[in-house]
Design an enzyme around this catalytic site. Sequence first.
Site, PDB file in Angstrom:
ATOM      1  N   SER A 258       0.845  -1.094   0.147  1.00 50.51           N
ATOM      2  CA  SER A 258       0.198  -0.098   0.215  1.00 50.51           C
ATOM      3  C   SER A 258       1.326   0.973   0.152  1.00 50.51           C
ATOM      4  CB  SER A 258      -1.088  -0.071   0.816  1.00 50.51           C
ATOM      5  OG  SER A 258       0.205   0.083   2.688  1.00 50.51           O
ATOM      6  N   LYS A 259       0.308   2.523  -0.431  1.00 60.31           N
ATOM      7  CA  LYS A 259       1.144   4.000  -0.693  1.00 60.31           C
ATOM      8  C   LYS A 259       1.690   3.948   1.131  1.00 60.31           C
ATOM      9  CE  LYS A 259      -2.621   6.358  -2.319  1.00 60.31           C
ATOM     10  NZ  LYS A 259      -3.711   7.756  -1.717  1.00 60.31           N
ATOM     11  N   ARG A 260       1.741   3.600   1.990  1.00 59.06           N
ATOM     12  CA  ARG A 260       1.691   3.664   3.578  1.00 59.06           C
ATOM     13  C   ARG A 260       2.764   2.910   3.936  1.00 59.06           C
ATOM     14  NH1 ARG A 260      -0.528   8.128   3.718  1.00 59.06           N
ATOM     15  NH2 ARG A 260      -2.613   8.881   3.037  1.00 59.06           N
ATOM     16  N   ASP A 261       2.975   2.140   2.917  1.00 55.82           N
ATOM     17  CA  ASP A 261       4.251   0.924   3.008  1.00 55.82           C
ATOM     18  C   ASP A 261       5.505   1.966   2.747  1.00 55.82           C
ATOM     19  OD1 ASP A 261       2.359  -0.954   4.336  1.00 55.82           O
ATOM     20  OD2 ASP A 261       2.331  -1.647   1.891  1.00 55.82           O
TER      21      ASP A 261
END
Length: 501
Positions: A258-261
């Site tokens: 995900s983006k947050r990774d």
Amino acid sequence: MSVRVRFAPSPTGALHIGGIRTALYNYLFARHHGGTFILRIEDTDQTRYVPGAEAYIINALKWVGLLPDEGQEFGGNFGPYRQSDRKALYQQYAHELVQRGHAYYAFDTPEALDARRASEENFTCNFRTRESLDNSLVSGIATAEARIQSGAPFVVRLKVMPGREIIVDDLIRGRVVFQSSELDDKVLLKADGMPTYHLANIVDDHLMEITHVIRGEEWLPSTAHHVLLYEGFGWSDTMPRFSHLPLILKPVGNGKLSKRDGAQFGMPVFPLAWKGETAQDSFDGFDNTGFLPEAVVNFLALLGWHPGGDQEIFNMEELIAAFSLDHISKGGARFDYEKAKWFNQKYIQSADNAHLAELIAPYIAEKGYDVCKEYVEGAVALMKERVTFLPDFVEQGYYLFEGVRQYDDETLQKKWSAQAAENFTALIPVVEAQEPFEAQPLEEAVKAFMQERGIKPGDLLPLLRIALAGTMKGPAVFDMAALLGREEMVQRLRALMQHAG
Ligand code: GLU
């Protein structure tokens, strides 16, 4: 029939690196078959529209070298290629599908539907509930049309008939069977007159004569509805072949990347840096981390595809020649950032020095180093085997551009002595007299100097290295010396004497 494929991102923010992989596979497939690669911007969801996202997508494709043959900003005979510029078209097709009996006008207000959801478990608009709702199936088309004429807000829904199997012959996953009784009557045209993804996507794929749809696995469930749309419009015989790509998984464990990774694992998950409205919404990219686009392409190509054999380094030509959908894996592909770094090292090592010098020019300028092109090329040649990212050239190899900032005092403590100071003092005139000032003759002169005086190489060479670079790591001593030049070398020998003495 010639192959026509499209990459159809929604401009809802920075494009995730998985989007670039989808674009890449479409591109490789098109090129392999001598076909056409199209960029279509799917911006019908106005609530998710983010300014700058379309430009970002186009710049990202340019950065990795995936230039569309047709598409938004690239022209072509099937435009416009931005869905918000095709609004009227979708409305026309939505009404046509109602006339053909495969869709209906629905007038239920959001509040009315919420009330049903609140009172009935798993409520959805489908063949079971539609007779009890407010739509043209209940009232008849004429009444519904009159209501529309008088300005009543409405949506158009797909009329899914129950009790049949819908078969998708996916080129990656094989035969996937859906039960129509489990599908809802998807909205095709929204109350604001905009189409949903489903309608716009199918109308455009048909009108743009798309032959193959290659997209992420998350779209597989929607494909059942898409097949019904093709049938409803009478376009089944030209329906594209579907291929759903495996998910990209987090570097560790399971779950979708995900983006947050990016923040979580300290790595980029976007092709280009993105500046959002807040710091939290701003992300590093592979570009500003210092990746070569060629390395990113190679890395992404192998994220879920491999032609067999041991080869890992593939340039674009080789990828195009080797690419085929049947070597794409069904299972998720782990986003192995260490592997991405390995590819970058390999591509930096084999890149031309002049090209690398150009690529690091911005970092040099940022540091304010006043060096000529030839010098940068020389520095790059010394460092390219040692770096992972482009900024490493000026970060790790800073001493090639400015004086030593920090000495390895631990080694100095072991190696420095009165004798060492004496050796340095005697060596300076040798260096000053050395002609030509090149790596090999200099090395020979220093070796002769050591021999003459009975100095063991281990007592002098590490100190020379520390004098020039501050550290025991780095390029060969005499290569560095030759690049830095006579005067600078002498100055650094003196500087170390002062520091250690
Ligand atoms: N607009 C969709 C997306 O953002 C396109 C999916 C498809 O390729 O059909 O991924």
